[in-house]
Scaffold this motif. Structure first.
Motif, mmCIF file in Angstrom:
data_model
loop_
_atom_site.group_PDB
_atom_site.id
_atom_site.type_symbol
_atom_site.label_atom_id
_atom_site.label_comp_id
_atom_site.label_asym_id
_atom_site.label_seq_id
_atom_site.Cartn_x
_atom_site.Cartn_y
_atom_site.Cartn_z
ATOM 1 N N GLY A 36 -0.510 -10.533 -57.611
ATOM 2 C CA GLY A 36 -2.411 -11.006 -57.746
ATOM 3 C C GLY A 36 -2.944 -11.949 -57.626
ATOM 4 O O GLY A 36 -2.437 -13.053 -57.339
ATOM 5 N N GLN A 38 -4.917 -13.664 -59.596
ATOM 6 C CA GLN A 38 -4.909 -14.259 -61.181
ATOM 7 C C GLN A 38 -2.851 -14.821 -60.937
ATOM 8 O O GLN A 38 -3.667 -16.974 -61.105
ATOM 9 N N ALA A 39 -2.286 -14.377 -60.639
ATOM 10 C CA ALA A 39 -1.280 -14.725 -60.929
ATOM 11 C C ALA A 39 -1.172 -16.303 -59.421
ATOM 12 O O ALA A 39 -0.045 -17.549 -59.669
ATOM 13 N N GLN A 100 -2.242 -5.491 -54.048
ATOM 14 C CA GLN A 100 -3.226 -6.328 -54.618
ATOM 15 C C GLN A 100 -3.855 -7.525 -53.572
ATOM 16 O O GLN A 100 -4.452 -7.414 -53.320
ATOM 17 N N THR A 138 3.227 -8.490 -71.448
ATOM 18 C CA THR A 138 2.358 -8.683 -71.797
ATOM 19 C C THR A 138 2.355 -9.109 -73.984
ATOM 20 O O THR A 138 1.768 -10.305 -74.271
ATOM 21 N N ARG A 141 2.263 -12.435 -72.968
ATOM 22 C CA ARG A 141 0.301 -13.190 -72.735
ATOM 23 C C ARG A 141 -0.037 -13.411 -73.725
ATOM 24 O O ARG A 141 -1.105 -14.336 -73.942
ATOM 25 N N ARG A 167 3.980 -8.953 -63.480
ATOM 26 C CA ARG A 167 2.046 -8.799 -63.571
ATOM 27 C C ARG A 167 1.202 -7.946 -64.283
ATOM 28 O O ARG A 167 0.337 -8.496 -65.134
ATOM 29 N N VAL A 170 0.030 -11.228 -66.305
ATOM 30 C CA VAL A 170 -1.327 -12.046 -66.107
ATOM 31 C C VAL A 170 -1.183 -13.677 -65.557
ATOM 32 O O VAL A 170 -2.249 -14.026 -66.185
#
Length: 279
Positions: A36, A38-39, A100, A138, A141, A167, A170
């Motif tokens: 992705g 952002q990553a 993505q 998560t 994050r 993922r 993020v």
């Protein structure tokens, strides 16, 4: 940068990237996949302790490469190999239903636990027996968002570099130190020696988070220990903590999931520490 050629699905580079879906290959190569924009953007900007770029290789579809030309150019400038690839290649590498369109191959970036201790952390999340990679990512994050200084994944927890974990974070994998494979007993003992108070998060805890906040006991260096999604923390782990704290349920919900509880606890500590610092 010049326009790269479209890479073949049978290329050894594609095969090597696809293998990173398996933990054994990730461990052998000490590489993982970040998916992705952002990553990948975070990976481009990240450097190891010796200044080595974390991003090694980038794969992107033509459309995605055009949309995120700044990321592609930055990756090329940083010395990463850049490949244009078809949708089928990106789907194979990322192994998601809706890829993505951009993935990066990155060097491992976990930190030695002793380095985390030497930095005198004030807020740490310890994941003990956490098995779901999405939850682990998560919580990482959440820890990043709350301003935690580090995360520790014990030896009984999921792989930090599982694609689902990466993922779910993020990009937070690239923001704060994470130690892996530390036995929970060792993690707790060494943090306590460093002057960090250990709080075990448990729905059946004998102390209430609201009461702890009201009592002003949460302003010092703190490590929260979070347990397994299904059965929480075993008794022997709870016994290691300085206190076992429950998040109060004021409504009719049966419980909170792991990531939500972690966010509540970490933000409570972060706020208490800011209040103490400003007092």
């Amino acid at each position: 940068m010049g326009t790269p050629e479209l890479i073949s699905p049978r290329s050894p580079r594609v095969t090597a990237a696809k293998r990173l879906a398996k933990r054994s290959f990730r461990g052998k190569e000490r590489r993982f996949i970040a998916e992705g924009p952002q990553a990948v953007r975070e990976a481009v900007d990240h450097r190891g302790p010796d200044g080595t770029p974390t991003l090694i290789e980038l794969f992107a579809t033509v459309e995605t490469a055009e949309r995120y030309a700044d990321i592609v150019d930055a990756a090329h400038t940083a010395g990463a190999r850049v490949h244009l690839a078809g949708d089928d290649v990106l789907a194979d590498i990322s192994q998601t239903i809706t890829p993505q369109g951009i993935v990066g191959v990155c060097r491992f970036l976990d930190s030695p636990f002793e380095e985390i201790l030497a930095a005198k952390p004030k807020l740490v999340a310890v994941l003990a027996h956490v098995r779901d990679p999405g939850n682990a990512g998560t919580v990482l994050r959440c820890a990043d968002a709350a301003g935690a200084d580090a995360v520790v994944l014990t030896d009984a927890s999921v792989d930090l570099y599982n694609p689902k974990s990466v993922r779910a974070s993020v990009g937070s994998h690239f923001h704060l130190p994470v130690a892996v494979g530390v036995p929970v007993e060792q993690a707790v003992a060494r943090l306590q020696e460093a002057g960090v108070r250990i709080l075990a998060a448990d729905g059946a805890g004998d102390r209430d988070l609201d009461d702890e906040l009201d009592a002003g006991t949460m302003g010092g260096p703190t490590a929260w220990v979070f347990g397994n999604e299904a059965w929480g923390l075993p008794e022997e782990t709870r016994a290691l903590a300085d206190a076992v704290v429950r998040v109060p349920i004021h409504g009719k919900a049966e419980s909170l999931n792991l990531a939500t509880a972690a966010a509540v606890c970490l933000y409570a500590s972060a706020r208490a520490q800011r209040v103490r610092t400003s007092a």
